[in-house]
Design an enzyme around this catalytic site. Structure first.
Site, short mmCIF file in Angstrom:
data_model
loop_
_atom_site.label_atom_id
_atom_site.label_comp_id
_atom_site.label_asym_id
_atom_site.label_seq_id
_atom_site.Cartn_x
_atom_site.Cartn_y
_atom_site.Cartn_z
N ARG A 121 -2.62 -6.74 -31.72
CA ARG A 121 -3.63 -7.81 -31.17
C ARG A 121 -4.76 -7.33 -30.52
NH1 ARG A 121 1.78 -9.44 -30.82
NH2 ARG A 121 2.14 -11.21 -32.06
N LYS A 143 -18.73 -9.23 -33.78
CA LYS A 143 -18.34 -9.67 -34.98
C LYS A 143 -17.83 -8.65 -36.01
CE LYS A 143 -20.70 -13.07 -37.04
NZ LYS A 143 -22.09 -13.94 -37.61
N ASN A 245 -28.68 -15.95 -38.04
CA ASN A 245 -28.49 -16.08 -39.29
C ASN A 245 -29.51 -16.56 -40.27
OD1 ASN A 245 -25.51 -15.49 -39.37
ND2 ASN A 245 -25.12 -17.26 -38.62
N HIS A 248 -29.84 -15.96 -43.92
CA HIS A 248 -28.48 -15.33 -44.35
C HIS A 248 -27.90 -16.16 -45.36
CE1 HIS A 248 -29.18 -12.26 -41.37
NE2 HIS A 248 -28.13 -11.81 -41.87
N HIS A 252 -26.22 -14.44 -48.33
CA HIS A 252 -25.03 -14.07 -48.55
C HIS A 252 -24.59 -14.69 -50.06
CE1 HIS A 252 -23.65 -13.94 -44.16
NE2 HIS A 252 -24.10 -12.64 -44.72
N HIS A 264 -27.68 -5.50 -48.25
CA HIS A 264 -27.81 -6.64 -47.43
C HIS A 264 -29.08 -7.19 -46.79
CE1 HIS A 264 -26.56 -9.30 -44.45
NE2 HIS A 264 -27.28 -8.57 -43.46
#
Length: 360
Positions: A121, A143, A245, A248, A252, A264
């Site tokens: 965890r 992230k 973003n 993005h 994506h 990317h």
């Protein structure tokens, strides 16, 4: 921009520093904490040579360092690879006070961060990005995640690292196109928040496109600072962080259509031009600003168009974009340089018209 290292603070509940420069690996032991015994150094297979001094720095400080290679690139961000790391962590007897060090590009640091977030965890992670894209984007902000067949980064966790070390010397061996891919995220930071980045690129695009260029550290630091300021205010993408973003949503979708074999940054470059055209057609952005997107991106070797016949497939992929809310598609757009905003639920005709400006 003075001194041997630049240091950017990322604030929040678990603050940490991003250290940028040459020789920054010396700071690694201090980030691992005095309670750790075992350190798993997760690295891309092709970076065994760079991972070696990382392991040596860890071992010299008295930790038990274990090099754990994973596949290069996006092939690392798969559930099977992640499960394999869990098994290796168990074999090492890693406890909650032990640590993970992720060494490699954005895919490797995404995977290593998620492995650290999910093992017991959550254990500490230190990230050592070795690509420009990793330094200015993937390793900063907490992230982490992996891909699944249905989409990119759909499974993951927010897990801020204990620190990020951007060793600029690692950029020297990057292939030109991979370095350019990272520049897309640098240019993005310029369009959404720091126009000085755009000015530096426009003044010397050839220099900007080289790892040994005269402004490399400044470009990296400015891009990291933009991201740090945003994620310090909004770790979990509840509002402000969405501006990161920019470009993005379409990017994506392109990556998914290409089975994640498309760089990317190349996809983000195309996605930014698409978002700019979308904003122009919606009456929010001037044509000159749209053309500035194309000019800056082209100047450093990035693409600004994609297959015209791909729109139906890309539109379907965008429907499950993480920024969507229910059936409502959301885009980050600009109302001007360094003036980001949002466009929610645009008309389908508008979406298709903007893509016609990008399709070739």
């Amino acid at each position: 921009m003075t001194g041997p290292h630049a240091r950017v603070r990322v604030e929040g509940a678990d603050p940490y520093d991003v250290v940028i420069g040459a020789g920054v690996l010396d700071e690694l032991p201090g980030l691992l904490g005095d309670r750790a015994r075992t350190v798993a150094v997760v690295h891309a297979e092709g970076l065994a040579g760079f991972a070696r001094p990382v392991c040596e720095a860890v071992a010299r400080a008295g930790y038990a360092a274990h090099a754990l290679p994973v596949p290069d690139g996006e092939a690392a961000k798969e559930a099977g690879v992640l499960a394999g790391l869990w098994s290796r962590f168990a074999g090492l007897g890693m406890t909650r006070t032990d640590a993970v060090v992720g060494v490699g590009g954005g895919a490797t640091t995404d995977l290593a961060g998620f492995a650290a977030a999910s093992w017991l965890r959550g254990v500490p992670a230190v990230l050592v990005p070795t690509t420009l894209l990793g330094m200015v984007d993937a390793a900063v902000g907490g992230k982490t995640g992996i891909n699944i067949p249905e989409g990119k980064n759909l499974v993951g966790a927010f897990h801020p690292p204990a620190g990020v070390l951007c060793e600029l010397s690692s950029l020297a061996t990057m292939p030109r196109e991979d370095y350019a891919s990272g520049l897309a995220e640098v240019v993005k930071a310029g369009f959404i928040a720091d126009p000085r980045i755009l000015e530096l690129v426009e003044a010397d695009p050839a220099g900007a496109a080289r790892p040994d260029g005269p402004h490399t550290r400044e470009l990296v630091e400015r891009a990291v600072r933009v991201k740090a300021e945003v994620v310090s205010a909004d770790l979990r993408e509840s509002g402000l962080r969405e501006i990161l973003n920019y470009g993005h949503t379409l990017a994506h979708a392109i990556e998914k259509a290409e089975d994640y074999r498309f760089r990317h940054g190349h996809a983000v470059a195309i996605g930014m031009v698409y978002a700019a055209e979308l904003a122009r057609l919606a009456g929010r952005l001037k044509r000159d600003d749209v053309e500035r997107h194309r000019a800056v991106l082209r100047s450093v070797g990035l693409p600004v168009s994609y297959r015209a016949d791909a729109w139906p497939e890309l539109r379907a992929a965008m429907a499950i974009d993480k920024k969507s809310r229910g059936a409502t598609l959301r885009f980050v757009v600009l109302d001007g340089v360094a003036e980001p905003g949002r466009l929610e639920g645009p008309d389908e005709d508008l979406l298709a018209a903007a893509y016609r400006e990008v399709g070739r």
